[in-house]
Design a protein around this motif. Sequence first.
Motif, PDB file in Angstrom:
ATOM      1  N   UNK A 375       0.855  -1.185   0.000  1.00 33.14           N
ATOM      2  CA  UNK A 375       0.000   0.000   0.000  1.00 33.14           C
ATOM      3  C   UNK A 375       0.889   1.232   0.000  1.00 33.14           C
ATOM      4  N   UNK A 376       0.395   2.307  -0.579  1.00 32.47           N
ATOM      5  CA  UNK A 376       1.183   3.537  -0.614  1.00 32.47           C
ATOM      6  C   UNK A 376       0.252   4.739  -0.651  1.00 32.47           C
ATOM      7  N   UNK A 377       0.591   5.743   0.136  1.00 32.84           N
ATOM      8  CA  UNK A 377      -0.102   7.025   0.097  1.00 32.84           C
ATOM      9  C   UNK A 377       0.675   7.899  -0.891  1.00 32.84           C
ATOM     10  N   UNK A 378       0.203   7.937  -2.115  1.00 30.29           N
ATOM     11  CA  UNK A 378       0.926   8.623  -3.179  1.00 30.29           C
ATOM     12  C   UNK A 378       1.103  10.099  -2.855  1.00 30.29           C
ATOM     13  N   UNK A 379       0.094  10.714  -2.272  1.00 31.78           N
ATOM     14  CA  UNK A 379       0.181  12.135  -1.935  1.00 31.78           C
ATOM     15  C   UNK A 379       1.263  12.384  -0.885  1.00 31.78           C
ATOM     16  N   UNK A 380       1.368  11.501   0.098  1.00 27.40           N
ATOM     17  CA  UNK A 380       2.383  11.666   1.134  1.00 27.40           C
ATOM     18  C   UNK A 380       3.785  11.513   0.560  1.00 27.40           C
ATOM     19  N   UNK A 381       3.952  10.554  -0.344  1.00 29.30           N
ATOM     20  CA  UNK A 381       5.265  10.369  -0.970  1.00 29.30           C
ATOM     21  C   UNK A 381       5.612  11.592  -1.818  1.00 29.30           C
ATOM     22  N   UNK A 382       4.637  12.096  -2.557  1.00 26.95           N
ATOM     23  CA  UNK A 382       4.885  13.289  -3.375  1.00 26.95           C
ATOM     24  C   UNK A 382       5.269  14.479  -2.495  1.00 26.95           C
ATOM     25  N   UNK A 383       4.586  14.633  -1.361  1.00 25.91           N
ATOM     26  CA  UNK A 383       4.903  15.735  -0.459  1.00 25.91           C
ATOM     27  C   UNK A 383       6.320  15.593   0.092  1.00 25.91           C
ATOM     28  N   UNK A 384       6.705  14.369   0.438  1.00 27.67           N
ATOM     29  CA  UNK A 384       8.049  14.136   0.944  1.00 27.67           C
ATOM     30  C   UNK A 384       9.111  14.474  -0.100  1.00 27.67           C
ATOM     31  N   UNK A 385       8.746  14.315  -1.372  1.00 27.15           N
ATOM     32  CA  UNK A 385       9.672  14.638  -2.463  1.00 27.15           C
ATOM     33  C   UNK A 385       9.485  16.072  -2.962  1.00 27.15           C
ATOM     34  N   UNK A 386       8.605  16.821  -2.313  1.00 24.10           N
ATOM     35  CA  UNK A 386       8.346  18.228  -2.645  1.00 24.10           C
ATOM     36  C   UNK A 386       7.948  18.387  -4.107  1.00 24.10           C
ATOM     37  N   UNK A 387       7.044  17.509  -4.517  1.00 22.45           N
ATOM     38  CA  UNK A 387       6.524  17.567  -5.879  1.00 22.45           C
ATOM     39  C   UNK A 387       5.003  17.500  -5.838  1.00 22.45           C
ATOM     40  N   UNK A 388       4.343  18.080  -6.808  1.00 21.45           N
ATOM     41  CA  UNK A 388       2.883  18.028  -6.836  1.00 21.45           C
ATOM     42  C   UNK A 388       2.395  16.618  -7.142  1.00 21.45           C
ATOM     43  N   UNK A 389       1.455  16.156  -6.373  1.00 15.05           N
ATOM     44  CA  UNK A 389       0.938  14.804  -6.588  1.00 15.05           C
ATOM     45  C   UNK A 389       0.250  14.685  -7.935  1.00 15.05           C
ATOM     46  N   UNK A 390      -0.202  15.805  -8.473  1.00 19.37           N
ATOM     47  CA  UNK A 390      -0.883  15.776  -9.767  1.00 19.37           C
ATOM     48  C   UNK A 390       0.032  15.260 -10.890  1.00 19.37           C
ATOM     49  N   UNK A 391       1.356  15.269 -10.628  1.00 19.00           N
ATOM     50  CA  UNK A 391       2.289  14.750 -11.636  1.00 19.00           C
ATOM     51  C   UNK A 391       2.081  13.261 -11.880  1.00 19.00           C
ATOM     52  N   UNK A 392       1.407  12.602 -10.939  1.00 13.35           N
ATOM     53  CA  UNK A 392       1.155  11.174 -11.064  1.00 13.35           C
ATOM     54  C   UNK A 392      -0.312  10.867 -11.361  1.00 13.35           C
ATOM     55  N   UNK A 393      -1.061  11.878 -11.709  1.00 16.14           N
ATOM     56  CA  UNK A 393      -2.498  11.699 -11.897  1.00 16.14           C
ATOM     57  C   UNK A 393      -2.816  10.672 -12.985  1.00 16.14           C
ATOM     58  N   UNK A 394      -1.962  10.600 -14.021  1.00 13.39           N
ATOM     59  CA  UNK A 394      -2.271   9.682 -15.124  1.00 13.39           C
ATOM     60  C   UNK A 394      -2.088   8.221 -14.729  1.00 13.39           C
ATOM     61  N   UNK A 395      -1.438   7.981 -13.584  1.00 11.26           N
ATOM     62  CA  UNK A 395      -1.199   6.605 -13.160  1.00 11.26           C
ATOM     63  C   UNK A 395      -2.459   5.941 -12.612  1.00 11.26           C
ATOM     64  N   UNK A 396      -3.330   6.720 -12.001  1.00 15.78           N
ATOM     65  CA  UNK A 396      -4.516   6.127 -11.383  1.00 15.78           C
ATOM     66  C   UNK A 396      -5.446   5.474 -12.403  1.00 15.78           C
ATOM     67  N   UNK A 397      -5.733   6.109 -13.532  1.00 19.62           N
ATOM     68  CA  UNK A 397      -6.565   5.413 -14.528  1.00 19.62           C
ATOM     69  C   UNK A 397      -5.925   4.130 -15.043  1.00 19.62           C
ATOM     70  N   UNK A 398      -4.594   4.079 -15.052  1.00 19.28           N
ATOM     71  CA  UNK A 398      -3.913   2.876 -15.524  1.00 19.28           C
ATOM     72  C   UNK A 398      -4.137   1.693 -14.585  1.00 19.28           C
ATOM     73  N   UNK A 399      -4.572   1.971 -13.362  1.00 14.39           N
ATOM     74  CA  UNK A 399      -4.866   0.915 -12.391  1.00 14.39           C
ATOM     75  C   UNK A 399      -6.266   0.332 -12.567  1.00 14.39           C
ATOM     76  N   UNK A 400      -7.068   0.926 -13.454  1.00 18.14           N
ATOM     77  CA  UNK A 400      -8.479   0.541 -13.580  1.00 18.14           C
ATOM     78  C   UNK A 400      -8.691  -0.958 -13.800  1.00 18.14           C
ATOM     79  N   UNK A 401      -7.925  -1.632 -14.677  1.00 18.46           N
ATOM     80  CA  UNK A 401      -8.165  -3.074 -14.849  1.00 18.46           C
ATOM     81  C   UNK A 401      -7.967  -3.866 -13.565  1.00 18.46           C
ATOM     82  N   UNK A 402      -7.002  -3.471 -12.750  1.00 20.93           N
ATOM     83  CA  UNK A 402      -6.770  -4.158 -11.482  1.00 20.93           C
ATOM     84  C   UNK A 402      -7.855  -3.827 -10.465  1.00 20.93           C
TER      85      UNK A 402
END
Length: 447
Positions: A375-402
């Motif tokens: 499990x991973x809190x993507x927003x928390x990891x992005x905050x720790x890396x001082x980057x906007x979580x929206x940079x990973x927004x396209x990854x969530x739709x890619x999880x749809x089949x799973x």
Amino acid sequence: MHRYLPDLAAQSVPRYTSYPIAVAFAPGIGAAEQVAAQQAIAPGTPVSLYLHIPYCHEICWYCGCNTGATGRPDRVSAYRDALLREIETVGARVRGTAVSVHFGGGSPNALAPADWAEIAAGLRSAFDIAPHADWAAELDPRTLSAADAQAIAAAGIGRASLGAQTFAPHIQHRINRIQPFRTVAQAAADLRAAGVARINLDLMYGLPDQRLDAIAATVAQALTLRPDRVAMFGYAHMPRMLPRQRMIDSARLPDAEARFWQSALAHDLMLEAGYRAIGFDHFALPGDSIAQAAREGRLRRNFQGFTDDPATTVIGLGASAISQFDTLFVQNEKHSGRYRMLAGNGAPAGVRGAARTAGDRLRGAVIERLLCDGTVDVAAVAAAHRQPVEALAESLPALAPLVDAGMVAVAEWRVTVLPAGRPYARLAAAAFDAYRAPAADRFSRAV
């Protein structure tokens, strides 16, 4: 608990022991970047040392490692001399403190017993090695003598991984690795008698003519040795990239569904025996340090697989060894002859690699936590890396089949691999891979 999903299980997907993965490495990164990164390590920074021994007495047909036949003894002694020179050269630049020393291959026990003492002494002279450092080696039980075990223990090795693969004789013949169970048992006994207290076993599924009864029998025999850890790897058949695999008859390989149930059976048998599942293909006794790390959220993933190694910097030594830095991966020359020329002359051996952008480091951290913790809190990891979580927004739709298959749950930015989805964890990780492109035969199957 186990659900076979044919559209998912048969997909080709990286193992994600790095990000970007090694196939993305290119010649544009090499010696100059390697030296600069080594010199930039601050004093006392925890580092790991990885030493690659690219020789085996016999070549197994399934193997995807960088290794070759030992042949003449002087080949190994010449390689040892070049490795010692690289240790001396690199050690003069690196000011970090080594908390882990890992010998891999190939088969490190292709080294002569006397070589172990010389290399260990060279490492201790060149590097600042912590008193509590974890020394480990991958070993071939077929050629491991009692004298080897004593030399390995005297060098400081406290943990050894034995390549067992399978104990079924008919399968061993199909992969050119003949080793009766008694050979592996004797190797484990010799190592423990010499003082190497922690023994790991590497097993495989998806091998030619392998069926569920062979998996059950191999696991049962392996458990009689009471290994501290067991890795159950899926065989990746890629004969186009690995010519030695052409010796394996692809018609005898189990199909995707058979592979899935072999993995599932091994998983259940290991848990029934009291082992804890670590990531998607490792198991450990509850008191083992890697099981403790998994419980405490300290599990890591690098080129050695799942590990409790706390260092994020890896110094690779030897032919094809990969060094890992925060902003860089660099791989040494793969060809042992060319490596000897470089290292033997005191030159840096790095010839290819990849720069790690801020985006790469963010995606790599998300992938690592997802594979290690489930499990991973993507927003928390992005905050720790001082980057906007929206940079990973396209990854969530890619999880749809799973998600649709009930293998993964997504709640806002929290991604969780559900219990039934554990075999498909690498597919979940692939959703965050910005470099991934379809490759039917470039990587192992998802299960």
